[in-house]
Write a protein that holds these residues in place. Structure first.
Motif, PDB file in Angstrom:
ATOM      1  N   PHE A 150      -6.176   3.795  -2.754  1.00  0.00           N
ATOM      2  CA  PHE A 150      -5.860   4.935  -2.538  1.00  0.00           C
ATOM      3  C   PHE A 150      -6.730   5.853  -2.921  1.00  0.00           C
ATOM      4  O   PHE A 150      -6.290   7.244  -3.313  1.00  0.00           O
ATOM      5  CB  PHE A 150      -4.833   4.215  -4.585  1.00  0.00           C
ATOM      6  CG  PHE A 150      -3.859   3.521  -3.995  1.00  0.00           C
ATOM      7  CD1 PHE A 150      -2.647   3.756  -3.340  1.00  0.00           C
ATOM      8  CD2 PHE A 150      -3.708   1.867  -4.328  1.00  0.00           C
ATOM      9  CE1 PHE A 150      -1.218   3.148  -3.417  1.00  0.00           C
ATOM     10  CE2 PHE A 150      -3.132   1.360  -3.690  1.00  0.00           C
ATOM     11  CZ  PHE A 150      -1.101   2.229  -3.484  1.00  0.00           C
ATOM     12  N   GLY A 163      -0.893   5.025   2.110  1.00  0.00           N
ATOM     13  CA  GLY A 163      -2.376   4.574   1.253  1.00  0.00           C
ATOM     14  C   GLY A 163      -1.322   3.505   0.704  1.00  0.00           C
ATOM     15  O   GLY A 163      -1.442   1.982   0.775  1.00  0.00           O
ATOM     16  N   TYR A 164       0.165   3.457   0.290  1.00  0.00           N
ATOM     17  CA  TYR A 164       0.627   2.134  -0.511  1.00  0.00           C
ATOM     18  C   TYR A 164       1.209   2.436   0.877  1.00  0.00           C
ATOM     19  O   TYR A 164       2.015   0.454   0.812  1.00  0.00           O
ATOM     20  CB  TYR A 164       1.991   3.305  -1.510  1.00  0.00           C
ATOM     21  CG  TYR A 164       3.112   2.147  -1.597  1.00  0.00           C
ATOM     22  CD1 TYR A 164       2.614   1.037  -2.780  1.00  0.00           C
ATOM     23  CD2 TYR A 164       4.166   2.037  -1.465  1.00  0.00           C
ATOM     24  CE1 TYR A 164       4.016   0.229  -3.108  1.00  0.00           C
ATOM     25  CE2 TYR A 164       5.169   1.352  -1.823  1.00  0.00           C
ATOM     26  CZ  TYR A 164       5.182   0.726  -2.067  1.00  0.00           C
ATOM     27  OH  TYR A 164       5.718  -0.396  -2.753  1.00  0.00           O
TER      28      TYR A 164
END
Ligand code: ATP
Ligand code: MG
Length: 580
Positions: free
Chosen positions: A82, A132-133
């Motif tokens: 992240f 990121g996710y």
């Protein structure tokens, strides 16, 4: 274009971080397969009656150790992954801002502030989210699922695994179908968000006008319409998202039924042990998250792609003016000259300047007057090089302006626009905008020359007074003089004042003009105005009408000529006399 190709530059520089995060995630996935197996073994031991206390406490300690170890690993990969996504957002915002500063007025005519803000906030957030996710869900799906499936085959029974996974391809089909729809609806939602931004910006910046025209209610109603639009579009997106969730539960439910049904059958026939059946069902449970992850991944990827489309559309727009391939170096702008200049704004149908010619030697002053809308501001803007121009119509020191570097031309010109643009900073910072390292003496001198000193002295904190957004706490005349001080501070070769004295009284105007004449001797000045007294001293005056030069000459010549200038002058003198 795929998301990865688009962001290649970023993934290339951060590949080490990504690799580390992915390796850690995979490790955690592997470690996660150990506890179910231990639980299964323990149950088998219980069934066989071979479980002893030492073995049990050993298993329990191992489980606790594993949990702690995974905790640390998860912490590290989450912060690494992240960290990448927020870094990407930062970089993209920086790029976007740099792009905006290079764009010319025509770009901002096509793209509203609200839409641009939506890109800089919501869309870039969606892109960062994918990096990121999105990556997390993808790895979880691929690595998580394969690790669990391989464990099922090797430790338990491949037939049971195959049977339990029958419903899965169905999931993939439905998800890819819904994914396309998510993208379309998400684009519509982002678009609506941009519109809402735009409306909010306009309402807030125009609040005083809205109030004075008693339009608050209408504006609130209109805003309500816009927010309803945003809500509806977002609801449509979440409607699709809501379809994913129960679908996954359904498929997991079917898997469990097969697992328990067929698994019990296998236990009954002594093909697998009871412990293995329990381990298998825990593994099946561990497949739920990768499945949800897959849905999420498709979702986030589609959003990221949609947003990347939008941001890219804006980033690929090139400024419609480029530097010359072989620039000619001009040291000093000895002369400014227009030769039959005709100019049409990019979005306009008719030219705003037609066949305008003049020659102004260095040190001279050109006055530009004429009715409102006659093209005065347009003429001054040509010096700023904001719009493309036909070749060989504007010359500086005898060189066509398109052959000189854009920045070079911009450095020569200090421009006081007709509409003032102040930043919500202190007066000092506003004045020093073009020369942040100006000394106090230089600032004081510019303030003095703009006849702004007595006003500053009365401000609560002098030069340190914050002027509020776009200078709300200054009067019109104060804003004008601040803008003049800002331009004078640059002590540029060419000063272009666009109707910059309209809000000050005649006496202040003549004082400022005197200062300018004295301090800027030898440098070139352009002045446009409605009050002819501001240009009566000019070396040459152009009277524009619908973009054409209607009359031209010195003050004396124009007075003698007896045309528009003469009539206007006489009327203004009479009015001034009446006011005194
Ligand atoms: P004023 O005295 O009111 O400041 P002006 O003489 O400065 O008027 P300009 O602002 O130069 O007038 O405008 C000249 C013409 O060009 C007008 O008809 C105006 O509508 C048009 N115009 C100005 N800016 C643009 C633009 N960005 N795009 C299209 N047309 C424009
Ligand atoms: Mg104007």
């Amino acid at each position: 274009m795929s998301f990865v190709t688009r962001l290649q530059w970023f993934f290339k520089t951060r590949w080490l971080h990504y690799t580390a995060a992915i390796v850690l995630m995979a490790t955690v996935n592997l470690l996660q397969t150990i506890p179910p197996k231990m639980i299964g073994n323990t149950i088998d031991d219980i069934q066989k009656g071979s479980l002893n206390a030492a073995e049990l406490s050993h298993s329990v300690l191992l489980l606790i150790g594993l949990a702690l170890g995974m905790y640390v690993l998860v912490y590290i990969w989450i912060t690494t992954l992240f960290g990448n996504s927020v870094l990407l957002e930062k970089l993209l915002r920086g790029r976007f801002m740099a792009h905006l500063t290079r764009m010319k007025p025509s770009f901002f005519q096509r793209n509203s502030t609200g839409q641009l803000m939506a890109l800089a906030t919501n869309d870039i957030l969606a892109i960062g989210n994918t990096a990121g996710y999105g990556v997390m869900t993808l790895v979880n799906t691929l690595v998580g699922a394969s690790v669990v499936i391989i464990t099922m085959i090797s430790l338990i029974d491949y037939r049971l695994m195959l049977a339990a996974l029958i419903p899965l391809p169905l999931l993939a089909v439905v998800i890819s179908y819904l994914g396309g729809k998510v993208r379309v609806r998400f684009l519509a939602a982002q678009e609506a968000f941009g519109k809402m931004n735009e409306h909010a910006l306009e309402s807030i910046s125009g609040i005083r006008v809205l109030r004075s025209y008693v339009q608050e209610k209408q504006d609130i109603a209109a805003f309500d319409g816009v927010t309803t639009g945003v809500m509806d579009r977002n609801r449509e997106v979440s409607l699709l998202n809501a379809l994913f969730q129960p679908l996954i539960s359904l498929i997991v439910g079917i898997s469990y039924s097969i697992g328990i049904g067929y698994g019990s059958y296998l236990v009954f026939h002594h093909e697998i042990s009871l412990g293995q059946l329990i381990s298998f069902n825990i593994y099946l449970g561990m497949l739920i998250w990768p499945m949800i992850s897959f849905g999420e991944f498709i979702n986030v990827l589609q959003r990221g792609n949609a947003s990347a489309d939008r941001v890219e559309k804006s980033l690929v727009q090139q400024p419609d003016l480029a530097d010359p391939a072989n620039p000619v170096h001009v040291d000093v702008p000895e002369m400014v000259e227009m030769r039959g200049l005709t100019f049409t704004y990019p979005a306009a149908e008719h030219p705003s300047l037609k066949d305008v010619s003049f020659t102004l030697a260095r040190g001279g002053t050109l006055g530009v007057v004429g009715r409102t809308g006659s093209g005065k501001s347009t003429l001054l803007k040509q010096l700023l090089r904001q719009y493309p121009l036909a070749e060989k119509q504007l010359f500086i020191a005898g060189v066509p302006v398109e052959e000189i570097l854009l920045d070079r031309v911009k450095q020569w010109v200090a421009y006081v626009p007709q509409e003032h643009l102040l930043l919500s900073k202190s007066i000092r910072d506003n004045i020093a905008l073009g020369k942040p390292d100006a000394t106090d003496e230089e600032i004081a001198k510019a303030v003095e020359m703009a006849s702004f000193a007595s006003d500053v002295a009365l401000m609560p904190e002098g030069l340190g007074t914050i002027v509020g957004e776009n200078g709300v706490m200054l009067s019109g005349g104060q804003k004008q003089r601040l803008a003049i001080a800002r331009a004078l501070l640059l002590d540029a070769e060419i000063l272009a004042m666009d109707d910059s004295l309209s809000a000050v009284d005649a006496r202040t105007e003549s004082r400022i003009l005197q200062h300018i004449r004295r301090e800027r001797a030898g440098k070139t000045t352009f002045i446009t105005t409605h009050r002819l007294s501001a240009v009566s001293h000019a070396d040459w005056i152009l009277v524009l009408d619908e973009g054409r030069v209607l009359e031209e000459g010195t003050h004396e010549q124009l007075m003698h000529f007896g045309g528009w200038y003469r009539k206007q002058w006489d009327r203004q003198q009479m009015e001034a006399g009446l006011q005194d």
